[in-house]
Write a protein that holds these residues in place. Structure first.
Motif, PDB file in Angstrom:
ATOM      1  N   CYS A  30      36.876  34.085  34.205  1.00  0.00           N
ATOM      2  CA  CYS A  30      36.187  35.308  33.799  1.00  0.00           C
ATOM      3  C   CYS A  30      36.907  35.912  32.599  1.00  0.00           C
ATOM      4  O   CYS A  30      38.107  36.183  32.663  1.00  0.00           O
ATOM      5  CB  CYS A  30      36.153  36.320  34.939  1.00  0.00           C
ATOM      6  SG  CYS A  30      34.857  35.952  36.115  1.00  0.00           S
ATOM      7  N   CYS A 214      28.104  36.247  34.927  1.00  0.00           N
ATOM      8  CA  CYS A 214      29.037  35.123  35.077  1.00  0.00           C
ATOM      9  C   CYS A 214      28.421  33.943  35.832  1.00  0.00           C
ATOM     10  O   CYS A 214      28.716  32.797  35.521  1.00  0.00           O
ATOM     11  CB  CYS A 214      30.323  35.589  35.757  1.00  0.00           C
ATOM     12  SG  CYS A 214      31.406  36.428  34.586  1.00  0.00           S
ATOM     13  N   TYR A 229      37.457  28.051  39.615  1.00  0.00           N
ATOM     14  CA  TYR A 229      36.950  29.331  39.096  1.00  0.00           C
ATOM     15  C   TYR A 229      38.097  30.314  39.199  1.00  0.00           C
ATOM     16  O   TYR A 229      38.735  30.424  40.242  1.00  0.00           O
ATOM     17  CB  TYR A 229      35.770  29.783  39.961  1.00  0.00           C
ATOM     18  CG  TYR A 229      34.849  30.794  39.300  1.00  0.00           C
ATOM     19  CD1 TYR A 229      35.315  32.069  38.983  1.00  0.00           C
ATOM     20  CD2 TYR A 229      33.531  30.493  39.008  1.00  0.00           C
ATOM     21  CE1 TYR A 229      34.484  32.992  38.376  1.00  0.00           C
ATOM     22  CE2 TYR A 229      32.675  31.420  38.405  1.00  0.00           C
ATOM     23  CZ  TYR A 229      33.168  32.664  38.092  1.00  0.00           C
ATOM     24  OH  TYR A 229      32.344  33.581  37.492  1.00  0.00           O
ATOM     25  N   HIS A 239      33.284  41.427  42.247  1.00  0.00           N
ATOM     26  CA  HIS A 239      32.712  40.503  41.265  1.00  0.00           C
ATOM     27  C   HIS A 239      32.549  39.068  41.782  1.00  0.00           C
ATOM     28  O   HIS A 239      31.453  38.504  41.736  1.00  0.00           O
ATOM     29  CB  HIS A 239      33.556  40.533  39.999  1.00  0.00           C
ATOM     30  CG  HIS A 239      32.980  39.761  38.861  1.00  0.00           C
ATOM     31  ND1 HIS A 239      31.664  39.878  38.477  1.00  0.00           N
ATOM     32  CD2 HIS A 239      33.534  38.834  38.026  1.00  0.00           C
ATOM     33  CE1 HIS A 239      31.432  39.064  37.451  1.00  0.00           C
ATOM     34  NE2 HIS A 239      32.552  38.424  37.162  1.00  0.00           N
TER      35      HIS A 239
HETATM   36 ZN   LIG Z   1      33.122  37.144  35.658  1.00  0.00          ZN
END
Ligand SMILES: [Zn+2]
Length: 401
Positions: A30, A214, A229, A239
């Motif tokens: 992210c 995302c 991830y 999130h």
């Molecule tokens: Zn993200």
């Protein structure tokens, strides 16, 4: 390529890293929401993932690295209103600075650097699928994810619903939104508000919610299941929890194989954050210190640890950078070869043990000290080439000045 173990935040266990069947390792990290400057806490996350990528490549994995830019979000709109600037200008200025600073830190460039506003179409497609599958509902041009329909919601953070609501409300959730069926339902698409940017959609003009951005960008470049991830641990909820929910309910496939989260950096006994005003900026550090010093400072902490920043640690890191510099200047003799086997073994054991860079660096420091005090007639060729190899893995530069 065997032996790497990764702590998976979802299972909370150290797991052997296994390649997927298509023999390509996809990593999504992210990226920033560019409404402000970059601080040391951001650098900790992105330098760590840079080492993950470098190490996987060193081990022979074919890595595809995606990092996004969240270029439309509440924070950006708030900041641009405050500065009386166009939101695109705020995004441009801050993201340019961020990229320059990441380059200065010697981070490898991602293979893809998608922007949210270039992927609105993909986001709409996921929201449509969620509606079709019965996990989303529309009210007055807003679309929400119904967490009641998802029995697995919470499987990453493992928080109680009460705790979830508390955290979500701190991070921009509006529990009193009259259009919601449940205060924890999160926004997938929001109807346009006056003076805000908007895009057309089947539900009218509006803009996407944060989480859906995302999911759309990661899946577009890496497929329905992402191998690794990552992000800061403050992203676990809401999130990443919400990203799992919306992605899996849209595709029916597991979203992520290994979740990696970096610990939070603290300064003056609080999490380093803009709202608390306790920031150490990369822009200030780079005027005084080398990139190696900053990387050594950051990587001397295990990535999952929560740690406190002390200014004297910068001097410590600088001394370490100087120690390595002195090794490059050593002349090598023609006598007995300095044996690096035990250092090699310990370095790779540390890296394979959930990327323990702290330990790995201490092994290299020990080696550097030993070479400096070694008999002058010894051949240091092996020691130097081992250091070059490991410097590449840790993203450290070979400095001669
Ligand atoms: Zn993200």
């Amino acid at each position: 390529m065997k032996g790497l173990k990764i702590f998976n935040s979802q299972t909370r266990k150290r797991e052997v890293f296994r390649q997927n069947s298509n023999k390509r390792t996809g990593i999504y990290v992210c990226g920033i929401t560019p409404y402000d400057v970059t601080h040391l806490g951001h650098a900790f996350t992105y330098v760590f993932f840079d080492v993950v990528i470098r190490y996987l490549k060193f081990l022979g994995y074919k890595v595809i690295y995606v990092q996004n830019l969240t270029d439309i979000d509440d924070d950006i709109l708030k900041e641009s209103a405050k500065l009386r600037k166009n939101w695109r200008e705020v995004v441009r200025n801050n993201s340019q600075k961020f990229l320059e600073e990441m380059k200065w830190l010697n981070n490898l460039q991602p293979d893809f650097y998608p922007r949210a506003t270039d992927h609105i179409k993909e986001m709409i497609e996921i929201v449509k699928k969620l509606q079709k599958n019965g996990f989303a509902y529309e009210r007055k041009g807003n679309v929400y994810f119904s967490i009641k329909k998802d029995k697995e919601y919470g499987k990453l953070s493992k928080l109680s619903k009460k705790k979830m609501l508390l955290i979500a409300n701190e991070r921009g959730n509006n529990p009193n939104d009259p259009n919601k069926k449940n205060p924890l339902d999160f926004v997938l698409w929001q109807a346009q508000k006056p003076k805000e940017p908007f895009w057309p959609s089947p539900w009218g003009e509006g803009r996407p919610g944060w989480h859906i951005e995302c999911s759309a960008m990661s899946q577009k470049y890496l497929g329905e299941t992402i191998d690794i991830y990552g992000g800061g641990s403050d992203l676990i909820f809401p999130h990443h929890e919400s990203s799992i929910a919306q992605s899996e309910k849209a595709t029916g496939q597991p979203f992520v194989r290994y979740w990696l989260h970096t610990g939070m950096l603290r300064y003056r006994r609080k999490k380093m954050s803009k709202s608390l005003g306790n920031l150490i900026l990369i822009d200030d550090l780079r005027k005084i210190y080398s990139a190696n010093t900053i990387r050594l400072l950051l990587l001397s902490h295990h990535y999952r640890s929560v740690w406190e920043f002390y200014k004297q640690d910068l001097q410590k890191a600088e001394r370490l950078a100087d120690l390595f510099k002195r090794v490059w200047f050593l002349s090598s003799g023609t006598g007995r070869t300095f044996n690096v086997k035990s250092y090699e073994k310990r370095f790779f054991e540390a890296m394979n043990n959930d990327f323990d860079t702290k330990k790995a660096i201490s092994v290299l420091a020990e080696l550097a000290k030993k070479t400096l005090s070694a008999n002058r007639s010894m051949s240091l060729a092996d020691a130097k080439s081992f250091l070059v190899k490991t410097f590449n893995i840790l993203g450290l530069l070979i400095e001669y000045e």
